[in-house]
Design a protein around this motif. Structure first.
Motif, mmCIF file in Angstrom:
data_model
loop_
_atom_site.group_PDB
_atom_site.id
_atom_site.type_symbol
_atom_site.label_atom_id
_atom_site.label_comp_id
_atom_site.label_asym_id
_atom_site.label_seq_id
_atom_site.Cartn_x
_atom_site.Cartn_y
_atom_site.Cartn_z
ATOM 1 N N PRO A 1 -7.469 -53.309 -6.199
ATOM 2 C CA PRO A 1 -8.492 -52.622 -4.957
ATOM 3 C C PRO A 1 -7.627 -53.086 -3.507
ATOM 4 O O PRO A 1 -6.683 -53.874 -3.539
ATOM 5 C CB PRO A 1 -9.447 -53.597 -4.984
ATOM 6 N N PRO A 2 -7.654 -51.928 -2.677
ATOM 7 C CA PRO A 2 -6.908 -52.199 -1.314
ATOM 8 C C PRO A 2 -7.667 -53.572 -0.510
ATOM 9 O O PRO A 2 -8.483 -53.793 -0.728
ATOM 10 C CB PRO A 2 -7.319 -51.011 -0.757
ATOM 11 N N PRO A 3 -6.606 -54.196 0.092
ATOM 12 C CA PRO A 3 -7.154 -55.256 0.834
ATOM 13 C C PRO A 3 -8.161 -55.035 2.089
ATOM 14 O O PRO A 3 -7.912 -53.954 2.580
ATOM 15 C CB PRO A 3 -5.831 -55.696 1.626
ATOM 16 N N VAL A 4 -9.223 -55.502 2.168
ATOM 17 C CA VAL A 4 -10.417 -55.092 2.911
ATOM 18 C C VAL A 4 -10.181 -55.353 4.298
ATOM 19 O O VAL A 4 -10.577 -54.773 5.232
ATOM 20 C CB VAL A 4 -11.674 -55.899 2.393
ATOM 21 N N LEU A 5 -9.808 -56.639 4.783
ATOM 22 C CA LEU A 5 -9.563 -57.041 6.102
ATOM 23 C C LEU A 5 -8.762 -55.884 7.004
ATOM 24 O O LEU A 5 -9.099 -55.594 8.150
ATOM 25 C CB LEU A 5 -8.736 -58.457 6.144
#
Length: 168
Positions: free
Chosen positions: A55-59
């Protein structure tokens, strides 16, 4: 460029014509903008993200979203107090500044065709602004106007040529 100009005019209509606040304009402009960007993002970037397997980084995504909201609200505040044409001129000046920064500081190359394109674009905006200002200024006969305080009216032949083209 055409979509950006359309967005500026629509935003100006919300802010100045309908007298919305920047928050209200964002409320109405955000859903169609998010839908268009979501479809393009899913089509162009979705396969690459899925190929990564993680999953792509959320921050960083949240940070970009918050910064984008801030930029859009700043644009709304500027458009509330000036015209969409002035905003478009500011955006063109920003683009030219970024281009100059890339060439001078980062050593990026620029073709002669790109230079001519930017020059023609800026020249067209300046001509449009000039003729709109001439159209808005009342014509004062040169024989009755004091020469020191009143600027002469725009040249009549230029108005005859450009005014019908510039009217909506």
């Amino acid at each position: 460029q055409m979509l950006e100009a359309t967005r500026c005019v629509a935003t100006q209509h919300f802010l100045q014509g309908l007298r919305f606040s920047p928050w209200e304009a964002a409320y109405y402009m955000s859903p169609p903008t998010a839908a268009c960007l979501g479809v393009l993002s899913a089509a162009l970037e979705g396969p690459r993200i899925l190929a990564l397997g993680t999953p792509p980084p959320v921050l960083p995504l949240v940070t970009c979203s918050v910064l984008g909201l801030g930029i859009n609200l700043a644009n709304y505040l500027v458009l509330k107090h000036c015209s969409s044409l002035a905003m478009k001129l500011l955006l063109s000046a920003r683009d030219i500044g970024l281009l100059a920064w890339g060439v001078v500081a980062l050593g990026e190359g620029i073709s002669a065709q790109q230079c001519v394109g930017y020059f023609v674009s800026v020249l067209a905006f300046l001509a449009y602004s000039y003729f709109r200002a001439c159209e808005a200024r009342p014509a004062v006969p040169l024989s009755t106007a004091p020469t020191s305080k009143v600027k002469p009216a725009c040249r009549e032949p230029a108005e005859r040529v450009w005014t019908p083209l510039l009217r909506r």
